[in-house]
Enzyme design. Structure first.
Site, PDB file in Angstrom:
ATOM      1  N   GLU A  24      47.732  42.523  33.689  1.00 23.92           N
ATOM      2  CA  GLU A  24      46.664  43.112  34.503  1.00 23.92           C
ATOM      3  C   GLU A  24      46.878  44.612  34.709  1.00 23.92           C
ATOM      4  O   GLU A  24      45.922  45.394  34.663  1.00 23.92           O
ATOM      5  CB  GLU A  24      46.559  42.374  35.846  1.00 23.92           C
ATOM      6  CG  GLU A  24      46.019  40.955  35.642  1.00 23.92           C
ATOM      7  CD  GLU A  24      46.072  40.068  36.876  1.00 23.92           C
ATOM      8  OE1 GLU A  24      45.606  38.923  36.787  1.00 23.92           O
ATOM      9  OE2 GLU A  24      46.593  40.494  37.929  1.00 23.92           O
ATOM     10  N   HIS A  61      42.287  40.698  45.202  1.00 19.31           N
ATOM     11  CA  HIS A  61      42.955  40.024  44.094  1.00 19.31           C
ATOM     12  C   HIS A  61      44.413  40.472  44.046  1.00 19.31           C
ATOM     13  O   HIS A  61      44.702  41.644  44.281  1.00 19.31           O
ATOM     14  CB  HIS A  61      42.293  40.384  42.754  1.00 19.31           C
ATOM     15  CG  HIS A  61      43.107  39.956  41.570  1.00 19.31           C
ATOM     16  ND1 HIS A  61      43.052  38.676  41.074  1.00 19.31           N
ATOM     17  CD2 HIS A  61      44.049  40.611  40.833  1.00 19.31           C
ATOM     18  CE1 HIS A  61      43.911  38.571  40.061  1.00 19.31           C
ATOM     19  NE2 HIS A  61      44.526  39.733  39.894  1.00 19.31           N
ATOM     20  N   LYS A  78      38.200  43.826  46.016  1.00 17.65           N
ATOM     21  CA  LYS A  78      36.958  43.467  45.335  1.00 17.65           C
ATOM     22  C   LYS A  78      35.761  44.139  46.029  1.00 17.65           C
ATOM     23  O   LYS A  78      35.894  44.673  47.142  1.00 17.65           O
ATOM     24  CB  LYS A  78      36.812  41.938  45.346  1.00 17.65           C
ATOM     25  CG  LYS A  78      37.955  41.191  44.610  1.00 17.65           C
ATOM     26  CD  LYS A  78      37.716  39.687  44.647  1.00 17.65           C
ATOM     27  CE  LYS A  78      38.917  38.890  44.194  1.00 17.65           C
ATOM     28  NZ  LYS A  78      38.665  37.423  44.269  1.00 17.65           N
ATOM     29  N   TYR A  80      39.410  38.028  34.209  1.00 21.43           N
ATOM     30  CA  TYR A  80      39.452  36.626  34.646  1.00 21.43           C
ATOM     31  C   TYR A  80      39.446  35.638  33.471  1.00 21.43           C
ATOM     32  O   TYR A  80      39.053  34.485  33.651  1.00 21.43           O
ATOM     33  CB  TYR A  80      38.264  36.348  35.573  1.00 21.43           C
ATOM     34  CG  TYR A  80      38.502  36.790  37.012  1.00 21.43           C
ATOM     35  CD1 TYR A  80      39.637  36.372  37.717  1.00 21.43           C
ATOM     36  CD2 TYR A  80      37.585  37.591  37.688  1.00 21.43           C
ATOM     37  CE1 TYR A  80      39.853  36.762  39.044  1.00 21.43           C
ATOM     38  CE2 TYR A  80      37.794  37.983  39.009  1.00 21.43           C
ATOM     39  CZ  TYR A  80      38.930  37.560  39.683  1.00 21.43           C
ATOM     40  OH  TYR A  80      39.144  37.933  40.997  1.00 21.43           O
ATOM     41  N   ASN A  84      36.436  36.565  48.919  1.00 21.39           N
ATOM     42  CA  ASN A  84      37.773  36.599  49.538  1.00 21.39           C
ATOM     43  C   ASN A  84      38.467  37.957  49.423  1.00 21.39           C
ATOM     44  O   ASN A  84      39.682  38.060  49.587  1.00 21.39           O
ATOM     45  CB  ASN A  84      38.641  35.449  49.014  1.00 21.39           C
ATOM     46  CG  ASN A  84      38.900  35.529  47.520  1.00 21.39           C
ATOM     47  OD1 ASN A  84      38.518  36.501  46.876  1.00 21.39           O
ATOM     48  ND2 ASN A  84      39.564  34.522  46.977  1.00 21.39           N
TER      49      ASN A  84
HETATM   50  P1  ADP Z   1      43.400  33.829  43.324  1.00 18.51           P
HETATM   51  O1  ADP Z   1      42.422  34.979  43.408  1.00 18.51           O
HETATM   52  O2  ADP Z   1      43.886  33.423  44.684  1.00 18.51           O
HETATM   53  O3  ADP Z   1      44.517  34.086  42.339  1.00 18.51           O
HETATM   54  P2  ADP Z   1      42.138  32.051  41.335  1.00 18.51           P
HETATM   55  O4  ADP Z   1      42.835  32.823  40.250  1.00 18.51           O
HETATM   56  O5  ADP Z   1      42.234  30.564  41.318  1.00 18.51           O
HETATM   57  O6  ADP Z   1      42.598  32.537  42.793  1.00 18.51           O
HETATM   58  O7  ADP Z   1      40.594  32.410  41.328  1.00 18.51           O
HETATM   59  C1  ADP Z   1      40.171  33.724  41.128  1.00 18.51           C
HETATM   60  C2  ADP Z   1      39.020  34.018  42.045  1.00 18.51           C
HETATM   61  O8  ADP Z   1      37.928  33.174  41.703  1.00 18.51           O
HETATM   62  C3  ADP Z   1      39.270  33.738  43.520  1.00 18.51           C
HETATM   63  O9  ADP Z   1      39.941  34.796  44.179  1.00 18.51           O
HETATM   64  C4  ADP Z   1      37.858  33.551  44.037  1.00 18.51           C
HETATM   65  O10 ADP Z   1      37.241  34.817  44.256  1.00 18.51           O
HETATM   66  C5  ADP Z   1      37.164  32.885  42.862  1.00 18.51           C
HETATM   67  N1  ADP Z   1      37.122  31.430  43.053  1.00 18.51           N
HETATM   68  C6  ADP Z   1      38.148  30.563  42.958  1.00 18.51           C
HETATM   69  N2  ADP Z   1      37.760  29.316  43.217  1.00 18.51           N
HETATM   70  C7  ADP Z   1      36.420  29.385  43.466  1.00 18.51           C
HETATM   71  C8  ADP Z   1      35.406  28.444  43.781  1.00 18.51           C
HETATM   72  N3  ADP Z   1      35.688  27.158  43.902  1.00 18.51           N
HETATM   73  N4  ADP Z   1      34.159  28.898  43.964  1.00 18.51           N
HETATM   74  C9  ADP Z   1      33.848  30.206  43.856  1.00 18.51           C
HETATM   75  N5  ADP Z   1      34.760  31.152  43.546  1.00 18.51           N
HETATM   76  C10 ADP Z   1      36.029  30.755  43.360  1.00 18.51           C
END
Ligand code: ADP
Length: 169
Positions: free
Chosen positions: A146, A135, A29, A69, A132
């Site tokens: 994807e 992805h 990202k 997303y 974080n």
């Molecule tokens: P992952 O990326 O681990 O598959 P998710 O699909 O649940 O997780 O969420 C997608 C992305 O959305 C996460 O990687 C993170 O960047 C963001 N995200 C998830 N939960 C939160 C939150 N509570 N607040 C802000 N951003 C979030």
């Protein structure tokens, strides 16, 4: 006869691992790119023994981020997340290997870096859930969707790596 059966055995082994080959979509990202973590992240997948079959740098549009997303559109952070993903360059990749979808998620760590184990990418390199850095597809269906969203079929390169026989035996 021995040589023939050894060859047949090796062929069976190769076919067995070919049948288990999977592909997953991994993206660094904008925060990971801006922090200079591209090589660090690529290196973790590469050293594991997974094979890179597609890679490009792109700035996704907001609409594209919303498609990526779409499963999260009801979540309160959806808009901010899509703004963020489209805010700068992203490294889009496809990695191939046995179990790469599930194990890729292990290499990445938990969604919230505070809950990611040390040794994982998010555990070692990130602090908050909104930044974080990486992805990874969460299952075979999302991986397929994807990969199709981010890449045209001819952007995926099929090749044999010389390391494969040492990675898989
Ligand atoms: P992952 O990326 O681990 O598959 P998710 O699909 O649940 O997780 O969420 C997608 C992305 O959305 C996460 O990687 C993170 O960047 C963001 N995200 C998830 N939960 C939160 C939150 N509570 N607040 C802000 N951003 C979030």
């Amino acid at each position: 006869a021995l040589a023939v059966s050894a060859a047949a055995y090796m062929l069976q082994e190769q076919e067995a691992h070919a049948a288990e080959m999977e592909r997953t979509f991994i993206a660094i990202k904008p925060d990971g790119v801006q922090r200079g973590l591209i090589a660090e992240i690529v290196s973790r997948f590469e050293r594991k023994g997974f094979k890179l079959v597609a890679i490009k740098i792109v700035v996704p549009s907001k609409g594209f981020a919303e498609k990526h997303y779409h499963d999260l559109k009801e979540r309160p952070f959806f808009n901010g997340l899509c703004d963020f993903l489209s805010s700068g360059p992203v490294i889009a990749m496809v990695w191939e290997g046995e179990g790469v979808i599930k194990y890729g998620r292990k290499l990445i760590g938990a969604t919230d870096p505070q809950k990611s184990e040390p040794g994982t990418i998010r555990g070692d390199l990130a602090v908050v859930v909104g930044r974080n850095i990486i992805h990874g597809s969460d299952g075979p269906e999302t991986a397929k969707d994807e990969i199709n969203l981010w890449f045209k079929p001819d952007e995926l390169v099929t090749y044999t790596s010389n390391a494969e026989k040492w990675v898989y035996g």
